[in-house]
Design a protein around this motif. Structure first.
Motif, PDB file in Angstrom:
ATOM      1  N   SER A  12       0.783  -1.235   0.000  1.00  0.00           N
ATOM      2  CA  SER A  12       0.000   0.000   0.000  1.00  0.00           C
ATOM      3  C   SER A  12       0.812   1.280   0.000  1.00  0.00           C
ATOM      4  O   SER A  12       0.262   2.350  -0.253  1.00  0.00           O
ATOM      5  CB  SER A  12      -0.941   0.003   1.207  1.00  0.00           C
ATOM      6  N   CYS A  13       2.084   1.214   0.314  1.00  0.00           N
ATOM      7  CA  CYS A  13       2.847   2.462   0.437  1.00  0.00           C
ATOM      8  C   CYS A  13       4.318   2.201   0.173  1.00  0.00           C
ATOM      9  O   CYS A  13       4.726   1.070  -0.072  1.00  0.00           O
ATOM     10  CB  CYS A  13       2.661   3.073   1.827  1.00  0.00           C
ATOM     11  N   HIS A  15       6.753   2.172   2.210  1.00  0.00           N
ATOM     12  CA  HIS A  15       7.362   1.247   3.159  1.00  0.00           C
ATOM     13  C   HIS A  15       7.231  -0.184   2.640  1.00  0.00           C
ATOM     14  O   HIS A  15       8.136  -0.999   2.778  1.00  0.00           O
ATOM     15  CB  HIS A  15       6.661   1.307   4.523  1.00  0.00           C
ATOM     16  N   CYS A  16       6.073  -0.473   2.063  1.00  0.00           N
ATOM     17  CA  CYS A  16       5.821  -1.810   1.519  1.00  0.00           C
ATOM     18  C   CYS A  16       6.760  -2.090   0.347  1.00  0.00           C
ATOM     19  O   CYS A  16       7.290  -3.187   0.204  1.00  0.00           O
ATOM     20  CB  CYS A  16       4.364  -1.941   1.068  1.00  0.00           C
ATOM     21  N   SER A  19      10.086  -2.858   1.736  1.00  0.00           N
ATOM     22  CA  SER A  19      10.034  -4.150   2.408  1.00  0.00           C
ATOM     23  C   SER A  19      10.159  -5.294   1.407  1.00  0.00           C
ATOM     24  O   SER A  19      10.942  -6.231   1.590  1.00  0.00           O
ATOM     25  CB  SER A  19       8.717  -4.219   3.181  1.00  0.00           C
ATOM     26  N   TYR A  63       2.783 -10.328   2.714  1.00  0.00           N
ATOM     27  CA  TYR A  63       1.942 -10.085   1.540  1.00  0.00           C
ATOM     28  C   TYR A  63       1.545 -11.395   0.877  1.00  0.00           C
ATOM     29  O   TYR A  63       2.239 -12.394   1.009  1.00  0.00           O
ATOM     30  CB  TYR A  63       2.691  -9.197   0.535  1.00  0.00           C
TER      31      TYR A  63
END
Lengths: 66, 66
Positions: A12-13, A15-16, A19, A63
């Motif tokens: 979603s963002c 950071h994802c 990651s 995820y």
């Protein structure tokens, strides 16, 4: 080298993005997330990695890979 | 101690929660994000911190405080 584009749910963002791309880097693959499309384009050495290992690395970050 | 609940736009996942709560901890405040409502409840010592400093700490993480 082999290329695969995976559909990944839940990113979603930025950071994802970090990651997922970071996890791929850790196992020796190179990933590029397309946040808008919910996909990850992965380039990897098929002599060293399997697509299953790539899927697992992404899933370990929380995820779902479809 | 003083309490304030701020409306914060752009928080989308647990990475965002950690980012915002971590930034507040760094400046000596205690924050609790409500992801579903897009809010952050902050407890802070009004003798040491201002609400403006709290807002800035959140904004530095890339979110908009309303």
């Amino acid at each position: 080298m082999q290329n695969v584009t995976l559909k990944v749910a839940g990113m979603s963002c930025n950071h994802c993005v970090n990651s997922v791309e970071g996890a791929l880097k850790t196992i020796g693959a190179s990933g590029k997330v397309d946040l808008a499309n919910g996909t990850v384009h992965v380039e990897f050495d098929e002599n060293k990695l399997t697509q299953e290992a790539i899927k697992e690395a992404i899933e370990e970050q929380g995820y779902d890979v479809n």
